[in-house]
Design a protein around this motif. Structure first.
Motif, mmCIF file in Angstrom:
data_model
loop_
_atom_site.group_PDB
_atom_site.id
_atom_site.type_symbol
_atom_site.label_atom_id
_atom_site.label_comp_id
_atom_site.label_asym_id
_atom_site.label_seq_id
_atom_site.Cartn_x
_atom_site.Cartn_y
_atom_site.Cartn_z
ATOM 1 N N VAL A 30 0.874 -1.173 0.000
ATOM 2 C CA VAL A 30 0.000 0.000 0.000
ATOM 3 C C VAL A 30 0.911 1.223 0.000
ATOM 4 C CG1 VAL A 30 -1.850 1.233 1.180
ATOM 5 C CG2 VAL A 30 -1.717 -1.279 1.335
ATOM 6 N N ILE A 31 0.898 1.995 -1.097
ATOM 7 C CA ILE A 31 1.770 3.164 -1.236
ATOM 8 C C ILE A 31 0.896 4.399 -1.448
ATOM 9 C CG2 ILE A 31 3.733 4.182 -2.453
ATOM 10 C CD1 ILE A 31 4.473 1.524 -1.301
ATOM 11 N N PRO A 32 0.764 5.270 -0.450
ATOM 12 C CA PRO A 32 -0.041 6.488 -0.618
ATOM 13 C C PRO A 32 0.736 7.603 -1.312
ATOM 14 C CG PRO A 32 0.024 5.731 1.683
ATOM 15 C CD PRO A 32 1.139 5.064 0.944
ATOM 16 N N ALA A 33 -0.010 8.460 -1.986
ATOM 17 C CA ALA A 33 0.546 9.699 -2.517
ATOM 18 C C ALA A 33 0.682 10.720 -1.392
ATOM 19 C CB ALA A 33 -0.375 10.243 -3.615
ATOM 20 N N SER A 34 1.339 11.824 -1.699
ATOM 21 C CA SER A 34 1.380 12.940 -0.754
ATOM 22 C C SER A 34 0.008 13.597 -0.675
ATOM 23 C CB SER A 34 2.407 13.985 -1.209
ATOM 24 O OG SER A 34 3.706 13.462 -1.199
ATOM 25 N N THR A 35 -0.173 14.360 0.375
ATOM 26 C CA THR A 35 -1.370 15.181 0.501
ATOM 27 C C THR A 35 -0.949 16.649 0.484
ATOM 28 O OG1 THR A 35 -3.412 15.470 1.770
ATOM 29 C CG2 THR A 35 -1.358 15.293 3.027
ATOM 30 N N LEU A 36 -1.881 17.539 0.282
ATOM 31 C CA LEU A 36 -1.573 18.963 0.311
ATOM 32 C C LEU A 36 -1.263 19.404 1.741
ATOM 33 C CD1 LEU A 36 -4.342 20.246 -2.133
ATOM 34 C CD2 LEU A 36 -1.878 20.237 -2.566
ATOM 35 N N VAL A 37 -0.311 20.323 1.881
ATOM 36 C CA VAL A 37 0.114 20.801 3.192
ATOM 37 C C VAL A 37 -0.185 22.292 3.282
ATOM 38 C CG1 VAL A 37 2.065 21.098 4.757
ATOM 39 C CG2 VAL A 37 1.930 19.056 3.303
ATOM 40 N N THR A 38 -0.852 22.696 4.359
ATOM 41 C CA THR A 38 -1.231 24.094 4.528
ATOM 42 C C THR A 38 -0.010 24.963 4.769
ATOM 43 O OG1 THR A 38 -3.381 23.482 5.428
ATOM 44 C CG2 THR A 38 -2.589 25.699 5.918
ATOM 45 N N HIS A 39 0.054 26.057 4.032
ATOM 46 C CA HIS A 39 1.105 27.055 4.207
ATOM 47 C C HIS A 39 0.658 28.070 5.248
ATOM 48 C CE1 HIS A 39 3.684 30.441 2.185
ATOM 49 N NE2 HIS A 39 4.169 30.066 3.331
ATOM 50 N N HIS A 40 -0.472 28.718 5.003
ATOM 51 C CA HIS A 40 -1.085 29.607 5.976
ATOM 52 C C HIS A 40 -2.552 29.749 5.614
ATOM 53 C CE1 HIS A 40 -1.207 32.978 3.093
ATOM 54 N NE2 HIS A 40 -0.031 32.540 2.702
ATOM 55 N N ALA A 41 -3.369 29.906 6.646
ATOM 56 C CA ALA A 41 -4.822 30.052 6.463
ATOM 57 C C ALA A 41 -5.341 28.949 5.542
ATOM 58 C CB ALA A 41 -5.148 31.450 5.941
ATOM 59 N N ASP A 42 -5.915 29.318 4.390
ATOM 60 C CA ASP A 42 -6.460 28.299 3.483
ATOM 61 C C ASP A 42 -5.595 28.157 2.227
ATOM 62 O OD1 ASP A 42 -6.982 30.725 2.367
ATOM 63 O OD2 ASP A 42 -9.075 30.299 1.864
ATOM 64 N N THR A 43 -4.310 28.480 2.348
ATOM 65 C CA THR A 43 -3.389 28.394 1.224
ATOM 66 C C THR A 43 -2.405 27.248 1.453
ATOM 67 O OG1 THR A 43 -3.532 30.771 0.839
ATOM 68 C CG2 THR A 43 -1.632 29.627 -0.101
ATOM 69 N N GLU A 44 -2.226 26.414 0.425
ATOM 70 C CA GLU A 44 -1.318 25.275 0.564
ATOM 71 C C GLU A 44 0.035 25.581 -0.077
ATOM 72 O OE1 GLU A 44 -4.399 24.741 -0.925
ATOM 73 O OE2 GLU A 44 -5.437 23.820 0.791
ATOM 74 N N TRP A 45 1.042 24.848 0.386
ATOM 75 C CA TRP A 45 2.326 24.843 -0.295
ATOM 76 C C TRP A 45 2.157 24.225 -1.676
ATOM 77 C CZ3 TRP A 45 6.479 27.320 1.561
ATOM 78 C CH2 TRP A 45 6.575 27.544 2.929
ATOM 79 N N PRO A 46 3.014 24.576 -2.641
ATOM 80 C CA PRO A 46 2.953 23.878 -3.933
ATOM 81 C C PRO A 46 3.067 22.373 -3.722
ATOM 82 C CG PRO A 46 4.419 25.780 -4.067
ATOM 83 C CD PRO A 46 4.046 25.631 -2.625
ATOM 84 N N PHE A 47 2.268 21.629 -4.447
ATOM 85 C CA PHE A 47 2.213 20.178 -4.251
ATOM 86 C C PHE A 47 3.509 19.522 -4.708
ATOM 87 C CE2 PHE A 47 1.116 15.891 -5.874
ATOM 88 C CZ PHE A 47 0.795 15.320 -4.648
ATOM 89 N N ARG A 48 3.993 18.590 -3.890
ATOM 90 C CA ARG A 48 5.167 17.796 -4.233
ATOM 91 C C ARG A 48 4.827 16.327 -3.979
ATOM 92 N NH1 ARG A 48 9.261 14.073 -4.911
ATOM 93 N NH2 ARG A 48 11.223 15.106 -5.479
ATOM 94 N N GLN A 49 4.817 15.549 -5.052
ATOM 95 C CA GLN A 49 4.406 14.155 -4.939
ATOM 96 C C GLN A 49 5.412 13.322 -4.135
ATOM 97 O OE1 GLN A 49 2.209 12.002 -4.468
ATOM 98 N NE2 GLN A 49 1.255 12.071 -6.516
ATOM 99 N N ASN A 50 4.907 12.335 -3.423
ATOM 100 C CA ASN A 50 5.757 11.352 -2.756
ATOM 101 C C ASN A 50 6.595 10.623 -3.803
ATOM 102 O OD1 ASN A 50 5.970 8.251 -2.031
ATOM 103 N ND2 ASN A 50 5.985 9.361 -0.105
ATOM 104 N N SER A 51 7.899 10.571 -3.600
ATOM 105 C CA SER A 51 8.792 10.037 -4.628
ATOM 106 C C SER A 51 8.557 8.554 -4.887
ATOM 107 C CB SER A 51 10.251 10.284 -4.241
ATOM 108 O OG SER A 51 10.535 11.660 -4.233
ATOM 109 N N ASP A 52 8.274 7.776 -3.851
ATOM 110 C CA ASP A 52 8.013 6.347 -4.060
ATOM 111 C C ASP A 52 6.743 6.147 -4.881
ATOM 112 O OD1 ASP A 52 10.267 5.560 -2.684
ATOM 113 O OD2 ASP A 52 9.212 5.203 -0.791
ATOM 114 N N PHE A 53 5.704 6.916 -4.548
ATOM 115 C CA PHE A 53 4.447 6.813 -5.295
ATOM 116 C C PHE A 53 4.674 7.212 -6.755
ATOM 117 C CE2 PHE A 53 0.485 8.479 -6.967
ATOM 118 C CZ PHE A 53 -0.455 7.547 -6.549
ATOM 119 N N TRP A 54 5.397 8.315 -6.957
ATOM 120 C CA TRP A 54 5.664 8.767 -8.321
ATOM 121 C C TRP A 54 6.451 7.715 -9.098
ATOM 122 C CZ3 TRP A 54 4.570 12.461 -11.831
ATOM 123 C CH2 TRP A 54 5.408 12.549 -12.927
#
Length: 450
Positions: A30-54
């Motif tokens: 079972v290999i999950p992808a990354s999830t979005l990570v909050t930067h501040h308030a309702d804004t996320e950091w740019p998405f970066r995929q999990n390398s194993d999943f990719w």
């Protein structure tokens, strides 16, 4: 100018999945992808995929989960759970591939909406001899995996079968990722080509009075203009004594005549392959005598270390080669006193050279893969890629070891690192046993001056 399009070869990912499932044996992964990570308030950091999943799927979307099921029949072994197509969401965050795309483009045998993972996971894991899942990294997926496994264990007395072990998939996957195939090496050549040209551009442009931040902007603009996703890591642009801080990323000071400028910057491609290059040169175009002597020493150590890269050597051998050249040179310059072997054994040089000479490079800048297995160092094999980056950092930050000479002021504030990305190659293909991927970034003493 040429702009890189994202590269996707379905067959490459299919071949990786086939090899991975052969290694799994009777276990399910079972290999999950990354999830979005909050930067501040309702804004996320740019998405970066999990390398194993990719590495196994090529899918660049958050929250997906991939199942690899070698215990099931052909046509049921690669399953994706993804966010489904949803126009009301896509108008905000962009197009999704959905379940249809997971099958048609990414080669899944079948695909389901992500919300169905909890209900369907137990039946997919049924009959597996073990479950390969990394504990502690995916808090939303982990309870579902543990619950499915616990249910199997509860039923084992009646059914006579259950996954008897929960194991990490990392050793299998990371051993695969450590050895790059020809298509991966080509992507890393491209990443190095873009980064090397950015270093050349920066060196030609730098003048006293510019700020470190201006140089960073010049480099990272070049990355973006040439189709990279962006910087592979926080660019280090360190003038003068700032270069003696290994991970200096403030990049806000003004460059001074007479100082050196250390630039450690690499780019990441749309498919996440990275470069990592460091060059050091005089801001005003000419080395001082002390700067030239130390630069020449670091360059000699780096060239000797690169020459030692070939199949059968180890990363430890590469480091030891650089250290010996460096210590010999520091003794000649009077910055160290004593027998070279004794100085190396005691680590008496570490106030001047305190880090290792390199690291694996690939989908991650500090890429996965063991450097040693128990008491044995991992031997270099064709397809491995490592950085070679000796350096010297002369400052008052670390105490001079007992018995070593105090540092004269004329040496202080000089920080130098030279880093290239080196692929291990079969000697039948390349006689020396290696290829310097970042060769387009010049480093000879004469090339650093103007």
């Amino acid at each position: 100018m040429a702009v890189l399009a994202p590269v996707f070869d379905a067959q490459v990912f299919a071949d990786r999945r086939r090899r991975f499932m052969a290694e799994l044996g009777g276990a399910a992964a079972v290999i999950p992808a990354s999830t979005l990570v909050t930067h501040h308030a309702d804004t996320e950091w740019p998405f970066r995929q999990n390398s194993d999943f990719w590495y196994l799927t090529g899918l660049d979307e958050p929250d997906a989960v991939a199942l690899f099921l070698p215990h099931r029949p052909e046509g049921e072994r690669f399953v994706l759970f993804v966010n489904p197509r949803e126009p009301s969401a896509e108008v905000w965050t962009g197009r999704r591939w959905g379940c249809e795309g997971a099958v048609d483009r990414f080669g899944a045998d079948c695909a389901h909406p992500r919300i169905e993972l909890d209900a369907l996971l137990p039946q997919y894991l049924e009959g597996a001899e073990g479950i390969a899942y990394r504990i502690g990294s995916h808090p939303l997926v982990e309870p579902l995996v543990l619950r499915a496994w616990a249910t199997q264990l509860d039923r084992a007395p009646r059914t006579g079968r259950a996954a008897l072990a929960l194991v990490a998939p990392c050793p299998l996957l990371h051993r695969m990722r450590l050895r790059k195939d020809p298509s991966e090496l080509e992507r890393m050549r491209e990443a190095c080509k873009i980064a090397a040209s950015a270093h050349e551009l920066a060196r030609a442009a730098v003048r006293p009075g510019m700020t470190e931040r201006q140089v960073q902007a010049l480099i990272e603009q070049h990355f973006l203009e040439h189709g990279a996703r962006g910087a592979a890591y926080s660019s280090i642009v360190a003038g003068g004594d700032n270069a003696c801080v290994l991970h200096y990323i403030d990049n806000r000071d003004t460059l001074q005549e007479g100082d050196l400028l250390l630039i450690d910057a690499g780019c990441s491609l749309p498919d996440y392959y990275n470069s990592d290059i460091t060059r050091t040169f005089p801001v005003g175009g000419r080395f001082t005598g002390e700067q030239r002597e130390l630069y020449s020493l670091v360059l000699a150590a780096q060239e000797a270390a690169i020459a030692s890269v070939h199949p059968g050597q180890t990363a430890e051998d590469v480091h030891a080669t650089a250290v010996r050249v460096m210590v010999e040179g520091l003794v000649d310059l009077g910055l160290l006193l004593g027998d070279v072997d004794g100085l190396i054994e005691q680590g008496a040089y570490r106030h001047l050279y305190m880090h290792r000479t390199g690291h694996w490079l690939g989908l991650d800048v500090h890429d996965v893969g063991a450097y040693r297995l128990g008491e044995h160092h991992v031997e270099l094999e064709p397809g491995m890629v490592l950085t070679v980056e000796p350096g010297l950092y002369v400052s008052d930050r670390l105490a001079v070891p007992e018995g070593q000479p105090p540092i004269d002021d004329r040496w202080k504030g000089i920080g130098i690192r030279i880093e290239d990305d080196v692929a291990v190659r079969d000697r039948e293909d390349v006689a020396c046993g290696h290829e310097v991927l970042s060769v387009d970034a010049l480093k000879a003493v004469q090339a650093m001056e103007r």
